[in-house]
Enzyme design. Structure first.
Site, PDB file in Angstrom:
ATOM      1  N   ARG A 103       6.472   0.737 -19.313  1.00  0.00           N
ATOM      2  CA  ARG A 103       7.347   0.706 -18.541  1.00  0.00           C
ATOM      3  C   ARG A 103       8.370  -0.545 -18.795  1.00  0.00           C
ATOM      4  NH1 ARG A 103       8.998  -2.023 -13.658  1.00  0.00           N
ATOM      5  NH2 ARG A 103      10.517  -1.011 -12.725  1.00  0.00           N
TER       6      ARG A 103
ATOM      7  N   HIS B 235      16.494  -4.635 -15.364  1.00  0.00           N
ATOM      8  CA  HIS B 235      15.897  -5.205 -14.554  1.00  0.00           C
ATOM      9  C   HIS B 235      16.828  -7.140 -14.359  1.00  0.00           C
ATOM     10  CE1 HIS B 235      11.475  -5.717 -13.840  1.00  0.00           C
ATOM     11  NE2 HIS B 235      12.035  -6.782 -12.956  1.00  0.00           N
TER      12      HIS B 235
ATOM     13  N   GLU C 291      14.030  -2.581  -7.916  1.00  0.00           N
ATOM     14  CA  GLU C 291      14.137  -4.196  -6.783  1.00  0.00           C
ATOM     15  C   GLU C 291      15.964  -4.488  -6.875  1.00  0.00           C
ATOM     16  OE1 GLU C 291      11.282  -6.549  -6.928  1.00  0.00           O
ATOM     17  OE2 GLU C 291       9.936  -5.904  -7.039  1.00  0.00           O
TER      18      GLU C 291
ATOM     19  N   ASN D 231       7.609  -0.321  -5.594  1.00  0.00           N
ATOM     20  CA  ASN D 231       7.358  -1.962  -6.439  1.00  0.00           C
ATOM     21  C   ASN D 231       6.517  -2.637  -5.109  1.00  0.00           C
ATOM     22  OD1 ASN D 231       8.026  -1.629  -8.910  1.00  0.00           O
ATOM     23  ND2 ASN D 231       9.452  -3.310  -8.786  1.00  0.00           N
TER      24      ASN D 231
ATOM     25  N   TYR E  63       3.871  -5.409  -3.325  1.00  0.00           N
ATOM     26  CA  TYR E  63       3.053  -6.792  -3.355  1.00  0.00           C
ATOM     27  C   TYR E  63       2.549  -7.151  -2.427  1.00  0.00           C
ATOM     28  CZ  TYR E  63       4.711  -7.116  -7.738  1.00  0.00           C
ATOM     29  OH  TYR E  63       5.251  -6.490  -9.223  1.00  0.00           O
TER      30      TYR E  63
ATOM     31  N   GLU F 182       5.145  -0.944  -9.937  1.00  0.00           N
ATOM     32  CA  GLU F 182       5.113  -2.360  -9.630  1.00  0.00           C
ATOM     33  C   GLU F 182       3.754  -2.582  -8.726  1.00  0.00           C
ATOM     34  OE1 GLU F 182       7.083  -5.662 -10.202  1.00  0.00           O
ATOM     35  OE2 GLU F 182       8.557  -4.800 -11.734  1.00  0.00           O
TER      36      GLU F 182
HETATM   37  C1  FCB Z   1       8.514  -8.190  -8.683  1.00  0.00           C
HETATM   38  C2  FCB Z   1       9.800  -8.246 -10.286  1.00  0.00           C
HETATM   39  C3  FCB Z   1       9.022  -8.163 -11.623  1.00  0.00           C
HETATM   40  C4  FCB Z   1       8.093  -9.446 -11.177  1.00  0.00           C
HETATM   41  C5  FCB Z   1       7.222  -8.773  -9.785  1.00  0.00           C
HETATM   42  C6  FCB Z   1       5.951 -10.036  -9.749  1.00  0.00           C
HETATM   43  O1  FCB Z   1       9.523  -8.177  -8.046  1.00  0.00           O
HETATM   44  O2  FCB Z   1      10.314  -7.342 -10.132  1.00  0.00           O
HETATM   45  O3  FCB Z   1       9.942  -8.943 -12.443  1.00  0.00           O
HETATM   46  O4  FCB Z   1       8.484 -10.911 -11.058  1.00  0.00           O
HETATM   47  O5  FCB Z   1       7.929  -9.186  -8.833  1.00  0.00           O
END
Ligand code: FCB
Length: 477
Positions: free
Chosen positions: A92, A136, A181, A309, A311, A381
């Site tokens: 990607r 992006h 995002e 995405n 985290y 992600e």
């Molecule tokens: C996300 C972004 C990516 C990277 C990660 C850690 O928010 O999409 O570009 O910075 O975080």
């Protein structure tokens, strides 16, 4: 809509079992143009908002910029070889808008498109499925000068740019995502200003969010018209949002942050409407007069997939923000909800200080599937920054391996719970320019030695991930 209650059985993930993923599961890794390419002024590339922003004093840690980044522009072939060594099924990447269309309108820059043609051809020759993200975060600076995402015309410009890219690459690229995002582009770019273009104007942030989604909808139309067979989607960043206590004030704080972080985007994109409570929360910021008749139908155009995405999780409480986390001037990260406090639970964190919360991935995937859509989902992600050290030419990033392992077990738990999750992209293939943190945060499975001719050193996590891909699952521990 309230926050989903944790489902029975997903709070504790079985750490010991061998897990196999469905056959055909798409294993990948992700990057983004400005974070890796460098060659910022080469072959006709125009400036983007990230060039301007990173060259502005005080915006990026240590004054780092993406001028050279990982120099991927010149190392494309060897980087694709590294991907092939990992056994990636998909890669990607994002296309840099100002490399393809230097001022954000007018004809394509042939040399810019050639770079992506070479990349796609190399990937296909290595049996790696190209997965293309159109945006992006690197808006051509000229378009920002003309109003940026808060201006409606930027959405139309994005559709024109999409046409240029799909005309050049549509015969070879099957998977397309429009935006990465949009929350970050809108609320970090125009609200708190910690990302490019660094504006601090809450009303502009709300308008930017709308025009990003409108641009997405128009780009979907352009993609469908050019390539009916394309698989088209969008990537959103989502968080479970929990109240710190069950007091009505904290529960309401969680509703508000969930509204801005998640539902502001999910509802228009997947249901064709803004949530009424979010509109109400934003009333003193903006009257939504920028939303025109028909916009929401464009935004909610049918998709083929949704990219998520993931985290971390947010835990929030009502009350004044800690002064240090405030930064509130005329704009903020959370317009209208500046009085919400983000609470840390004291659980282990990554080098970004993001709490590690694998069960949150299960909750997030289940929520999207159960409340919003039956579409195939991809984790586009997921990953972690840790401080890496090179010892005898090796980087043994055990924390990152543990992070991936826990989140892949969570991904598997989601599939077992009925979520149509069909692919996973590790963030990131290699260390890179981490936006406002510059090169100080390392997310890669491949270490990049910026001081030693950009040497690439696959970390332990790269070898571990290659083995996951090879066996299509996780070994028993
Ligand atoms: C996300 C972004 C990516 C990277 C990660 C850690 O928010 O999409 O570009 O910075 O975080």
């Amino acid at each position: 809509m309230s926050n989903p209650a944790p489902s029975p059985g997903v709070g504790v993930l079985d750490q010991g079992a061998e897990l196999t993923f469905p056959s055909g599961f798409l294993w990948g890794a992700a990057t983004a143009a400005y974070q890796i390419e460098g060659a910022a002024t080469e072959d006709g590339r125009g400036p983007s908002i990230w060039d301007t922003f990173s060259h502005t004093e005080g915006t990026v840690v240590a004054g780092h910029t993406g001028d050279v980044a990982c120099d991927h522009y010149h190392r494309l072939a060897s980087d694709v070889s590294l991907m092939a060594d990992l056994g990636l099924k998909s890669y990607r990447f994002s296309v840099s808008w100002p490399r393809v269309q230097p001022t954000g309108s007018g004809p394509a820059n042939a040399k810019g498109l050639d770079f992506y043609r070479r990349l796609v051809d190399d990937l296909l020759a290595s049996d790696i499925e190209p997965w293309l993200t159109l945006y992006h975060w690197d808006l051509p600076q000229r378009l920002e000068d003309e109003g940026g995402w808060p201006a409606r015309d930027t959405a139309a410009r994005f559709a024109d740019y999409t046409r240029l890219v799909v005309d050049a690459l549509g015969d070879r690229v099957r998977h397309w995502t429009t935006l990465n995002e949009p929350w970050c582009s809108a609320f970090l770019g125009y609200g708190s200003g910690v990302h490019a273009p660094g504006r601090t104007d809450s009303a502009a942030a709300v308008r930017a969010g709308h025009h990003l989604m409108l641009g997405h909808g128009l780009a979907v139309q352009a993609l469908r018209a050019a390539r009916p067979e394309a698989q088209v989607g969008v990537t959103v960043n989502l968080y479970p949002v929990d109240p710190a206590t069950d007091s009505p004030e904290d529960v309401d704080a969680a509703r508000r942050i969930d509204g801005l972080a998640n539902r502001f985007f999910l509802d228009p994109l997947l249901r064709g409407s803004y949530p009424q409570d979010v509109r109400d929360d934003l009333r003193r910021i903006c009257d939504f007069g920028h939303v025109r008749e028909g916009d929401l139908a464009v935004i909610a155009a049918p998709l083929d997939l949704v990219g998520i995405n993931y985290y971390s999780r947010h835990v929030v409480a009502a009350g004044p923000p800690e002064p240090a986390s405030s930064g509130f001037v005329s704009g903020s990260t959370w317009p209208g909800s500046e009085d919400v406090r983000f609470v840390s639970r004291g659980v282990p964190v990554t080098d970004m200080q993001w709490e590690i919360d694998a069960p949150g991935l299960v909750e997030t995937l289940r929520r999207v599937h159960e409340e919003y859509t039956d579409l195939p989902l991809y984790v586009t992600e997921n990953g972690s920054a840790f401080v890496d050290t090179v010892v005898d030419g090796r980087v043994d990033d055990v924390d990152r391996v543990a992070y991936f392992d826990a989140h892949l077990r969570a991904a598997h738990a989601a599939i077992s719970a009925g979520v149509p999750l069909v692919g996973y992209f590790a963030w990131s293939l290699m260390d890179n320019f981490e936006w406002a943190w510059g090169f100080t945060k390392r997310f890669g499975m491949i270490y990049v030695d910026y001081d030693d001719d950009q040497a690439r050193i696959p970390k332990s996590s790269a070898r571990w991930y290659a083995e996951v891909i090879r066996r299509n699952g996780l070994a028993a521990q």
